[in-house]
Design a protein around this motif. Structure first.
Motif, PDB file in Angstrom:
ATOM      1  N   ALA A 180      -1.028  10.950   3.854  1.00  0.00           N
ATOM      2  CA  ALA A 180      -0.970   9.990   2.752  1.00  0.00           C
ATOM      3  C   ALA A 180      -0.487   8.632   3.256  1.00  0.00           C
ATOM      4  O   ALA A 180      -1.050   7.588   2.894  1.00  0.00           O
ATOM      5  N   VAL A 181       0.529   8.635   4.105  1.00  0.00           N
ATOM      6  CA  VAL A 181       1.044   7.383   4.663  1.00  0.00           C
ATOM      7  C   VAL A 181      -0.010   6.744   5.557  1.00  0.00           C
ATOM      8  O   VAL A 181      -0.248   5.537   5.507  1.00  0.00           O
TER       9      VAL A 181
ATOM     10  N   GLU B  36       0.821  -1.213   0.000  1.00  0.00           N
ATOM     11  CA  GLU B  36       0.000   0.000   0.000  1.00  0.00           C
ATOM     12  C   GLU B  36       0.857   1.265   0.000  1.00  0.00           C
ATOM     13  O   GLU B  36       0.581   2.214  -0.726  1.00  0.00           O
ATOM     14  N   ILE B  37       1.905   1.282   0.818  1.00  0.00           N
ATOM     15  CA  ILE B  37       2.763   2.471   0.874  1.00  0.00           C
ATOM     16  C   ILE B  37       3.539   2.636  -0.428  1.00  0.00           C
ATOM     17  O   ILE B  37       3.713   3.752  -0.921  1.00  0.00           O
ATOM     18  N   SER B  38       3.996   1.536  -1.018  1.00  0.00           N
ATOM     19  CA  SER B  38       4.769   1.635  -2.254  1.00  0.00           C
ATOM     20  C   SER B  38       3.941   2.174  -3.416  1.00  0.00           C
ATOM     21  O   SER B  38       4.500   2.659  -4.396  1.00  0.00           O
ATOM     22  N   ALA B  39       2.626   2.131  -3.299  1.00  0.00           N
ATOM     23  CA  ALA B  39       1.753   2.660  -4.350  1.00  0.00           C
ATOM     24  C   ALA B  39       1.649   4.188  -4.307  1.00  0.00           C
ATOM     25  O   ALA B  39       1.147   4.804  -5.239  1.00  0.00           O
ATOM     26  N   LEU B  40       2.138   4.808  -3.223  1.00  0.00           N
ATOM     27  CA  LEU B  40       2.101   6.270  -3.129  1.00  0.00           C
ATOM     28  C   LEU B  40       3.090   6.876  -4.120  1.00  0.00           C
ATOM     29  O   LEU B  40       4.192   6.347  -4.309  1.00  0.00           O
TER      30      LEU B  40
ATOM     31  N   ALA C 211      -2.615   5.005   3.475  1.00  0.00           N
ATOM     32  CA  ALA C 211      -2.106   3.751   2.913  1.00  0.00           C
ATOM     33  C   ALA C 211      -2.071   2.655   3.967  1.00  0.00           C
ATOM     34  O   ALA C 211      -2.464   1.516   3.711  1.00  0.00           O
TER      35      ALA C 211
ATOM     36  N   GLU D 248      -5.537   1.529   4.714  1.00  0.00           N
ATOM     37  CA  GLU D 248      -6.037   0.700   3.608  1.00  0.00           C
ATOM     38  C   GLU D 248      -5.534  -0.741   3.749  1.00  0.00           C
ATOM     39  O   GLU D 248      -6.244  -1.687   3.415  1.00  0.00           O
TER      40      GLU D 248
END
Length: 107
Positions: free
Chosen positions: A90-91, A59-63, A94, A97
Motif C-alpha cells: 500500500a505504501v 499520497e501516503i496520508s490518503a491511505l 502511494a 502514485e
C-alpha cells in the motif's frame, strides 16, 4: 524579430529543476490527528525538495488509518504513523502514485 524563450522539460522524474532545487527546502509534515499509533520509517528514492516531500506526504496520508506523515528530502526518509501497521504494498503504491520509488523500510 522577437526573442523566443525556450522551455525545457525535466526527464529525471523529479518535480524540480534540473539542478534538483525548488522553492521550498523544508520537510513536509502532514498531521491528520494525534492518537496512539504505529510508526514506521521508509526510505524513498527521488525526493529532492519540499514539493517532492509534499507530493509523497499527500499520497501516503490518503491511505486508510494514517495519522501523520513526515517526509524529508535531504535524507530520503518518510516517517509514517498509523492506527495499525500498513502493508508495504500500500505504501509502495502511494509512493509510486506520487512519482517516486519506495526503497523499503529504513534500517
Amino acid at each position: 524579430m522577437t526573442a523566443d524563450t525556450e522551455t525545457t522539460t525535466q526527464s529525471t522524474g523529479s518535480c524540480c529543476s534540473p539542478t534538483g532545487s525548488c522553492h521550498d527546502g523544508g520537510a513536509a509534515d502532514v498531521q491528520i490527528e494525534a492518537t496512539d499509533s504505529v510508526t514506521t520509517v521508509y526510505e524513498v528514492k527521488g525526493m529532492t525538495c519540499g514539493h517532492c516531500e509534499g507530493a509523497v506526504s499527500e499520497e501516503i496520508s490518503a491511505l486508510g488509518g494514517v495519522t501523520s506523515v513526515e517526509a524529508v528530502a535531504s535524507t530520503g526518509r518518510v516517517t509514517v504513523s498509523s492506527k495499525a501497521p500498513l502493508t508495504e504494498d500500500a505504501v509502495r503504491a502511494a509512493v509510486d502514485e506520487a512519482g517516486y520509488e519506495l526503497v523499503g523500510r529504513a534500517a
